[in-house]
Write a protein that holds these residues in place. Structure first.
Motif, PDB file in Angstrom:
ATOM      1  N   UNK A  33      68.803  14.647 -23.170  1.00 48.34           N
ATOM      2  CA  UNK A  33      68.579  14.436 -24.599  1.00 48.34           C
ATOM      3  C   UNK A  33      69.069  13.056 -24.982  1.00 48.34           C
ATOM      4  N   UNK A  34      68.260  12.332 -25.732  1.00 47.96           N
ATOM      5  CA  UNK A  34      68.658  10.999 -26.156  1.00 47.96           C
ATOM      6  C   UNK A  34      67.634  10.354 -27.079  1.00 47.96           C
ATOM      7  N   UNK A  35      67.837   9.078 -27.340  1.00 49.53           N
ATOM      8  CA  UNK A  35      66.973   8.311 -28.235  1.00 49.53           C
ATOM      9  C   UNK A  35      66.003   7.469 -27.424  1.00 49.53           C
ATOM     10  N   UNK A  36      64.752   7.470 -27.820  1.00 45.03           N
ATOM     11  CA  UNK A  36      63.748   6.636 -27.163  1.00 45.03           C
ATOM     12  C   UNK A  36      63.984   5.199 -27.616  1.00 45.03           C
ATOM     13  N   UNK A  37      64.238   4.296 -26.654  1.00 45.76           N
ATOM     14  CA  UNK A  37      64.483   2.901 -27.026  1.00 45.76           C
ATOM     15  C   UNK A  37      63.299   2.004 -26.702  1.00 45.76           C
ATOM     16  N   UNK A  38      62.330   2.523 -25.966  1.00 46.44           N
ATOM     17  CA  UNK A  38      61.167   1.706 -25.653  1.00 46.44           C
ATOM     18  C   UNK A  38      60.066   2.513 -25.022  1.00 46.44           C
ATOM     19  N   UNK A  39      58.887   1.936 -25.094  1.00 47.62           N
ATOM     20  CA  UNK A  39      57.700   2.553 -24.533  1.00 47.62           C
ATOM     21  C   UNK A  39      56.878   1.443 -23.906  1.00 47.62           C
ATOM     22  N   UNK A  44      47.913   4.256 -20.632  1.00 52.20           N
ATOM     23  CA  UNK A  44      47.338   4.304 -19.287  1.00 52.20           C
ATOM     24  C   UNK A  44      48.105   5.268 -18.391  1.00 52.20           C
ATOM     25  N   UNK A  45      47.660   5.422 -17.178  1.00 48.12           N
ATOM     26  CA  UNK A  45      48.266   6.375 -16.248  1.00 48.12           C
ATOM     27  C   UNK A  45      49.722   6.019 -15.933  1.00 48.12           C
ATOM     28  N   UNK A  46      50.060   4.749 -15.868  1.00 46.33           N
ATOM     29  CA  UNK A  46      51.417   4.323 -15.537  1.00 46.33           C
ATOM     30  C   UNK A  46      52.330   4.171 -16.737  1.00 46.33           C
ATOM     31  N   UNK A  47      51.966   4.745 -17.887  1.00 47.01           N
ATOM     32  CA  UNK A  47      52.765   4.605 -19.109  1.00 47.01           C
ATOM     33  C   UNK A  47      54.127   5.284 -18.951  1.00 47.01           C
ATOM     34  N   UNK A  48      55.176   4.642 -19.493  1.00 51.32           N
ATOM     35  CA  UNK A  48      56.535   5.175 -19.401  1.00 51.32           C
ATOM     36  C   UNK A  48      57.240   5.068 -20.745  1.00 51.32           C
ATOM     37  N   UNK A  49      58.313   5.846 -20.895  1.00 52.81           N
ATOM     38  CA  UNK A  49      59.188   5.709 -22.054  1.00 52.81           C
ATOM     39  C   UNK A  49      60.623   5.791 -21.573  1.00 52.81           C
ATOM     40  N   UNK A  50      61.510   5.039 -22.225  1.00 47.74           N
ATOM     41  CA  UNK A  50      62.913   4.960 -21.840  1.00 47.74           C
ATOM     42  C   UNK A  50      63.753   5.732 -22.846  1.00 47.74           C
ATOM     43  N   UNK A  51      64.608   6.624 -22.339  1.00 47.40           N
ATOM     44  CA  UNK A  51      65.477   7.438 -23.189  1.00 47.40           C
ATOM     45  C   UNK A  51      66.925   7.064 -22.891  1.00 47.40           C
ATOM     46  N   UNK A  52      67.715   6.847 -23.954  1.00 47.70           N
ATOM     47  CA  UNK A  52      69.117   6.447 -23.808  1.00 47.70           C
ATOM     48  C   UNK A  52      70.012   7.454 -24.498  1.00 47.70           C
ATOM     49  N   UNK A  53      71.127   7.760 -23.832  1.00 51.71           N
ATOM     50  CA  UNK A  53      72.139   8.608 -24.449  1.00 51.71           C
ATOM     51  C   UNK A  53      73.512   8.115 -24.031  1.00 51.71           C
ATOM     52  N   UNK A  54      74.510   8.419 -24.842  1.00 52.87           N
ATOM     53  CA  UNK A  54      75.888   8.049 -24.527  1.00 52.87           C
ATOM     54  C   UNK A  54      76.647   9.339 -24.270  1.00 52.87           C
ATOM     55  N   UNK A  55      77.229   9.441 -23.079  1.00 54.31           N
ATOM     56  CA  UNK A  55      77.974  10.633 -22.694  1.00 54.31           C
ATOM     57  C   UNK A  55      79.373  10.222 -22.249  1.00 54.31           C
ATOM     58  N   UNK A  56      80.377  10.704 -22.960  1.00 49.47           N
ATOM     59  CA  UNK A  56      81.778  10.408 -22.674  1.00 49.47           C
ATOM     60  C   UNK A  56      82.030   8.900 -22.647  1.00 49.47           C
ATOM     61  N   UNK A  57      81.409   8.184 -23.571  1.00 47.08           N
ATOM     62  CA  UNK A  57      81.620   6.747 -23.692  1.00 47.08           C
ATOM     63  C   UNK A  57      80.822   5.899 -22.722  1.00 47.08           C
ATOM     64  N   UNK A  58      80.006   6.505 -21.883  1.00 46.98           N
ATOM     65  CA  UNK A  58      79.203   5.763 -20.912  1.00 46.98           C
ATOM     66  C   UNK A  58      77.735   5.921 -21.270  1.00 46.98           C
TER      67      UNK A  58
END
Length: 127
Positions: A33-39, A44-58
Motif C-alpha cells: 500500500x502506498x502513493x503512486x508517484x509516477x506513471x 502500451x504493453x510495457x506501461x508501469x507505475x511506481x508506488x512509494x510508502x514509508x515504513x518505520x522511517x524507511x
C-alpha cells in the motif's frame, strides 16, 4: 488489468496492490500500500507505475507493470487532486508533510447541486 482501473491510477492516488508471490511451491498474496508517484509508457504493453510508502522511517518504492499476470487486484483508497505528473519531490518530504501537500479528495458534484437547490427554494419563500 481493466481499462477503468488503469485510468484511475494516476500520480497522487493512494492504492493497495495485491501481488502473487511464490514461496517455494506455495503461492500467496502480498499487499503493498502506498502513493503512486509516477506513471510511465502510457497505455502500451510495457506501461508501469511506481508506488512509494514509508515504513518505520524507511522509504520503499516498487515499480509494477500494468499488464503483469502477478497482480491479482488493485484497490484505490484515496484520490486527491495533484498538479504534477511526477511526484518525485515526495522522496524528500516526511510522511506528514507529504500528506499535507496532497490536497483533499475532490467533493462530489451531486452534493453541491442539492445545496444550491435548497438555497434557491428559501429565496422564493421570502419574496
Amino acid at each position: 488489468m481493466e481499462q477503468s482501473i488503469s485510468d484511475k491510477i494516476r500520480p497522487g492516488v493512494t492504492i493497495r496492490v495485491h501481488e502473487k508471490i511464490k514461496d517455494g511451491e506455495k503461492t500467496r498474496a502480498s499487499v503493498f500500500e502506498g502513493t503512486v508517484i509516477g506513471r510511465k509508457h502510457g497505455s502500451e504493453i510495457g506501461a508501469t507505475f511506481t508506488v512509494r510508502r514509508v515504513s518505520q522511517g524507511v522509504g520503499m518504492e516498487k515499480i509494477f507493470p500494468f499488464h503483469s499476470p502477478n497482480i491479482e487486484k488493485i484497490e484505490i483508497i484515496r484520490s486527491p487532486k495533484v498538479r504534477r505528473a511526477k511526484l518525485y519531490y515526495l522522496r524528500k518530504e516526511s510522511a506528514k508533510e507529504a500528506r499535507r501537500k496532497l490536497k483533499k479528495e475532490i467533493s462530489k458534484p451531486e452534493a453541491v447541486n442539492e445545496v444550491e437547490e435548497t438555497v434557491g427554494e428559501e429565496n422564493n419563500e421570502n419574496v
